[in-house]
Design an enzyme around this catalytic site. Structure first.
Site, PDB file in Angstrom:
ATOM      1  N   CYS A  87     -18.715  -7.195  14.775  1.00  0.00           N
ATOM      2  CA  CYS A  87     -19.701  -6.182  14.396  1.00  0.00           C
ATOM      3  C   CYS A  87     -19.564  -4.916  15.241  1.00  0.00           C
ATOM      4  O   CYS A  87     -19.888  -3.823  14.768  1.00  0.00           O
ATOM      5  CB  CYS A  87     -21.112  -6.747  14.512  1.00  0.00           C
ATOM      6  SG  CYS A  87     -21.345  -8.231  13.518  1.00  0.00           S
ATOM      7  N   ARG A 135       0.829  -1.213   0.000  1.00  0.00           N
ATOM      8  CA  ARG A 135       0.000   0.000   0.000  1.00  0.00           C
ATOM      9  C   ARG A 135       0.861   1.260   0.000  1.00  0.00           C
ATOM     10  O   ARG A 135       0.323   2.365  -0.026  1.00  0.00           O
ATOM     11  CB  ARG A 135      -0.924   0.003   1.236  1.00  0.00           C
ATOM     12  CG  ARG A 135      -2.036  -1.030   1.112  1.00  0.00           C
ATOM     13  CD  ARG A 135      -2.952  -1.031   2.303  1.00  0.00           C
ATOM     14  NE  ARG A 135      -4.038  -1.989   2.114  1.00  0.00           N
ATOM     15  CZ  ARG A 135      -4.782  -2.491   3.096  1.00  0.00           C
ATOM     16  NH1 ARG A 135      -4.558  -2.118   4.346  1.00  0.00           N
ATOM     17  NH2 ARG A 135      -5.733  -3.353   2.835  1.00  0.00           N
ATOM     18  N   TYR A 176     -11.053 -11.173 -10.565  1.00  0.00           N
ATOM     19  CA  TYR A 176     -10.771 -10.546  -9.267  1.00  0.00           C
ATOM     20  C   TYR A 176      -9.462  -9.740  -9.327  1.00  0.00           C
ATOM     21  O   TYR A 176      -9.416  -8.561  -8.967  1.00  0.00           O
ATOM     22  CB  TYR A 176     -10.692 -11.607  -8.149  1.00  0.00           C
ATOM     23  CG  TYR A 176     -10.088 -11.016  -6.903  1.00  0.00           C
ATOM     24  CD1 TYR A 176     -10.854 -10.215  -6.062  1.00  0.00           C
ATOM     25  CD2 TYR A 176      -8.732 -11.174  -6.605  1.00  0.00           C
ATOM     26  CE1 TYR A 176     -10.300  -9.600  -4.948  1.00  0.00           C
ATOM     27  CE2 TYR A 176      -8.165 -10.568  -5.504  1.00  0.00           C
ATOM     28  CZ  TYR A 176      -8.953  -9.787  -4.679  1.00  0.00           C
ATOM     29  OH  TYR A 176      -8.399  -9.168  -3.596  1.00  0.00           O
ATOM     30  N   GLN A 199      -5.178 -17.235  -1.516  1.00  0.00           N
ATOM     31  CA  GLN A 199      -5.097 -18.422  -0.647  1.00  0.00           C
ATOM     32  C   GLN A 199      -4.045 -18.302   0.441  1.00  0.00           C
ATOM     33  O   GLN A 199      -3.671 -19.302   1.054  1.00  0.00           O
ATOM     34  CB  GLN A 199      -4.749 -19.697  -1.457  1.00  0.00           C
ATOM     35  CG  GLN A 199      -5.445 -19.847  -2.765  1.00  0.00           C
ATOM     36  CD  GLN A 199      -6.777 -20.556  -2.624  1.00  0.00           C
ATOM     37  OE1 GLN A 199      -7.132 -21.033  -1.554  1.00  0.00           O
ATOM     38  NE2 GLN A 199      -7.539 -20.587  -3.691  1.00  0.00           N
ATOM     39  N   GLU A 206      -1.405  -9.038  -5.071  1.00  0.00           N
ATOM     40  CA  GLU A 206      -2.688  -9.737  -5.209  1.00  0.00           C
ATOM     41  C   GLU A 206      -2.490 -11.213  -5.532  1.00  0.00           C
ATOM     42  O   GLU A 206      -3.223 -12.065  -5.046  1.00  0.00           O
ATOM     43  CB  GLU A 206      -3.557  -9.068  -6.287  1.00  0.00           C
ATOM     44  CG  GLU A 206      -4.114  -7.717  -5.882  1.00  0.00           C
ATOM     45  CD  GLU A 206      -4.989  -7.791  -4.629  1.00  0.00           C
ATOM     46  OE1 GLU A 206      -5.570  -8.857  -4.348  1.00  0.00           O
ATOM     47  OE2 GLU A 206      -5.082  -6.775  -3.914  1.00  0.00           O
ATOM     48  N   LEU A 214       5.384 -20.617  -0.164  1.00  0.00           N
ATOM     49  CA  LEU A 214       4.102 -19.919  -0.364  1.00  0.00           C
ATOM     50  C   LEU A 214       3.032 -20.846  -0.941  1.00  0.00           C
ATOM     51  O   LEU A 214       1.843 -20.590  -0.807  1.00  0.00           O
ATOM     52  CB  LEU A 214       4.258 -18.735  -1.330  1.00  0.00           C
ATOM     53  CG  LEU A 214       4.526 -17.361  -0.744  1.00  0.00           C
ATOM     54  CD1 LEU A 214       4.572 -16.325  -1.854  1.00  0.00           C
ATOM     55  CD2 LEU A 214       3.446 -16.969   0.263  1.00  0.00           C
ATOM     56  N   GLY A 215       3.478 -21.917  -1.602  1.00  0.00           N
ATOM     57  CA  GLY A 215       2.508 -22.854  -2.171  1.00  0.00           C
ATOM     58  C   GLY A 215       1.896 -22.344  -3.478  1.00  0.00           C
ATOM     59  O   GLY A 215       2.165 -21.225  -3.916  1.00  0.00           O
ATOM     60  N   CYS A 226     -26.436  -3.084   8.295  1.00  0.00           N
ATOM     61  CA  CYS A 226     -26.292  -4.524   8.053  1.00  0.00           C
ATOM     62  C   CYS A 226     -27.518  -5.301   8.531  1.00  0.00           C
ATOM     63  O   CYS A 226     -27.879  -5.264   9.704  1.00  0.00           O
ATOM     64  CB  CYS A 226     -25.039  -5.013   8.768  1.00  0.00           C
ATOM     65  SG  CYS A 226     -24.786  -6.781   8.580  1.00  0.00           S
ATOM     66  N   THR A 274      -5.585 -28.236  -1.464  1.00  0.00           N
ATOM     67  CA  THR A 274      -6.986 -27.806  -1.549  1.00  0.00           C
ATOM     68  C   THR A 274      -7.941 -28.999  -1.558  1.00  0.00           C
ATOM     69  O   THR A 274      -8.922 -29.024  -0.812  1.00  0.00           O
ATOM     70  CB  THR A 274      -7.202 -26.957  -2.824  1.00  0.00           C
ATOM     71  OG1 THR A 274      -6.232 -25.920  -2.825  1.00  0.00           O
ATOM     72  CG2 THR A 274      -8.590 -26.331  -2.832  1.00  0.00           C
ATOM     73  N   ASP A 305     -13.925 -11.120  -4.257  1.00  0.00           N
ATOM     74  CA  ASP A 305     -13.411 -12.429  -3.835  1.00  0.00           C
ATOM     75  C   ASP A 305     -14.268 -12.941  -2.681  1.00  0.00           C
ATOM     76  O   ASP A 305     -15.329 -12.388  -2.384  1.00  0.00           O
ATOM     77  CB  ASP A 305     -11.930 -12.322  -3.439  1.00  0.00           C
ATOM     78  CG  ASP A 305     -11.735 -11.492  -2.184  1.00  0.00           C
ATOM     79  OD1 ASP A 305     -12.702 -10.854  -1.719  1.00  0.00           O
ATOM     80  OD2 ASP A 305     -10.606 -11.493  -1.650  1.00  0.00           O
TER      81      ASP A 305
HETATM   82 FE1  SF4 Z   1     -21.105  -7.512  11.322  1.00  0.00          FE
HETATM   83 FE2  SF4 Z   1     -22.529  -6.936   9.210  1.00  0.00          FE
HETATM   84 FE3  SF4 Z   1     -20.316  -5.562   9.708  1.00  0.00          FE
HETATM   85 FE4  SF4 Z   1     -20.151  -8.086   8.916  1.00  0.00          FE
HETATM   86  S1  SF4 Z   1     -20.946  -6.352   7.736  1.00  0.00           S
HETATM   87  S2  SF4 Z   1     -19.021  -7.159  10.601  1.00  0.00           S
HETATM   88  S3  SF4 Z   1     -21.967  -8.966   9.877  1.00  0.00           S
HETATM   89  S4  SF4 Z   1     -22.148  -5.598  10.963  1.00  0.00           S
END
Ligand code: SF4
Length: 375
Positions: free
Chosen positions: A213, A38, A133, A55, A50, A93-94, A222, A312, A151
């Site tokens: 959350c 970054r 992606y 993985q 990236e 790293l695989g 959310c 995998t 992703d």
């Molecule tokens: Fe929680 Fe929703 Fe935020 Fe995910 S997007 S951390 S489920 S509040």
């Protein structure tokens, strides 16, 4: 709100996706982790990061990334490096096809545009090893284009935000989410928006256990948080269990050297180095019989250690035997390299599945001046 709402993201529980943009950007600018890729958004640096991050955990990638950039700071340097050295930089790293594809793509870029990185999403997608992606990540982060990079992290965040009832393994779901996100990409902040979604999925809306959350900038929006259903999303079909295979690893030692060989091209770890590895769980007597078929014999065979290695779709139950050989033999078709400890340490890219047995070789300290030249 945009004119053409996505049926998934605009109609599910009434969430307007555009509402997530401002809080997410503000949170990202305040909370983003400092990571070496970054520091600047040169497309080469974004691309390598990236690919490495596929993985693979960020903590694991950081030292590899720094070493890689120090040795191969440009597309040209990557295009020109010997494959053996490239694989050594990647050792541990695989998913080694990632490294080979990086080099293939670097050679395409050098051949077709003299090393100038392609700047459109479509051109990026045409590079070996670059899917939607990765192309989206490079296009948005390095070139500021409004192209989402969706992703598993992003799918999880969006599924929880909208309580999306559809399986995220369905290509149509990914397509719909990508299309919906593309409508709300903020001009002038596309790279930060891509990275903010990735960051939220990586450090807050985490995959295992409860998401955090309490520290999420999107909790007011959310649906899963509102209904306490976070662990029910994303909806995912159960994965097939991994196939278990037994392997016998031969740590063939002779005069302070160990035998390695290249695995066949194609298949797992194709074309990479290994300690000779045979299918099945062989006994010492069966190993002795195998050696005889190669025109060799052992002074001593002892069981060294067992390890499991998880890929995998397959897992290997590996048992290694230390085999002392009086002669550095070659089987009929050749192919064994009797390597010194220095060569094992510095030149030969041994995948982790085999590298973990190196200590069990019991080789002397790396003092030998020269071994067989590594082809
Ligand atoms: Fe929680 Fe929703 Fe935020 Fe995910 S997007 S951390 S489920 S509040």
């Amino acid at each position: 709100m945009k004119d053409q709402p996505s049926p998934v993201l605009y109609d599910t529980n009434g969430l307007c996706l555009e509402e997530i943009v401002a809080p997410l950007l503000a949170w990202y600018r305040q909370s983003a982790r400092i990571l070496p890729w970054r520091e600047n958004t040169d497309p080469y640096r974004v691309w390598v990061s990236e690919i490495m991050l596929q993985q693979t955990r960020v903590d694991t990638v950081v030292p590899y990334y720094e070493r890689f950039m120090a040795r191969l700071p440009s597309v040209q340097a990557l295009a020109e490096v010997r494959e053996e050295e490239l694989l050594k930089l990647w050792e541990g790293l695989g998913y080694y096809s990632r490294a080979r594809n990086l080099q293939k793509a670097a050679r395409c870029i050098c051949k077709e545009s003299g090393g100038a990185f392609p700047g459109s999403y479509e051109q990026l997608c045409s590079l070996p090893g670059v899917g939607p992606y990765t192309a989206g990540a490079i296009a948005s982060i390095a070139f500021g284009l409004p192209v989402p990079a969706v992703d598993g992290n992003v799918l999880r965040v969006l599924s929880r935000l909208t309580e999306n009832p559809r399986d995220i393994a369905e290509p149509a779901v990914k397509k719909q989410m990508t299309a919906a996100l593309a409508q709300v990409y903020p001009a002038g902040h596309c790279g930060d928006f891509t990275q903010s979604l990735m960051e939220l999925g990586a450090v807050v809306c985490v995959p295992n256990g409860l998401p955090k959350c309490g520290s999420c900038p999107l909790r007011q929006l959310c649906r899963a948080f509102r209904h306490g259903t976070q662990t029910e999303y994303p909806v995912q079909t159960k994965k097939q269990p991994r196939r278990a295979e037994q392997k016998t690893v031969l740590l063939l030692c002779c005069g302070g050297r160990a035998a390695v060989r290249k695995r066949p091209q194609g298949g797992l770890l194709g074309g990479l180095w290994e300690f000779p590895c045979l299918d099945g769980a062989l006994s010492a007597a069966e190993i002795a019989a195998w050696l005889e078929q190669q025109g060799a014999h052992a002074a001593h065979i002892e069981r060294a250690l067992s390890r499991k290695h998880i890929f995998t779709h397959v897992e290997w139950d590996m048992t290694a035997y230390r085999v002392s050989c009086p002669h550095a033999f070659q089987p009929d078709g050749g192919g064994l390299v009797w390597a010194t400890p220095e060569q094992l340490a510095d030149e030969i890219a041994l995948p982790t599945a085999f590298r973990r047995f190196t200590r069990a070789l019991g080789l002397p300290s790396p003092q030998a001046p020269e071994g067989q030249k590594i082809p």
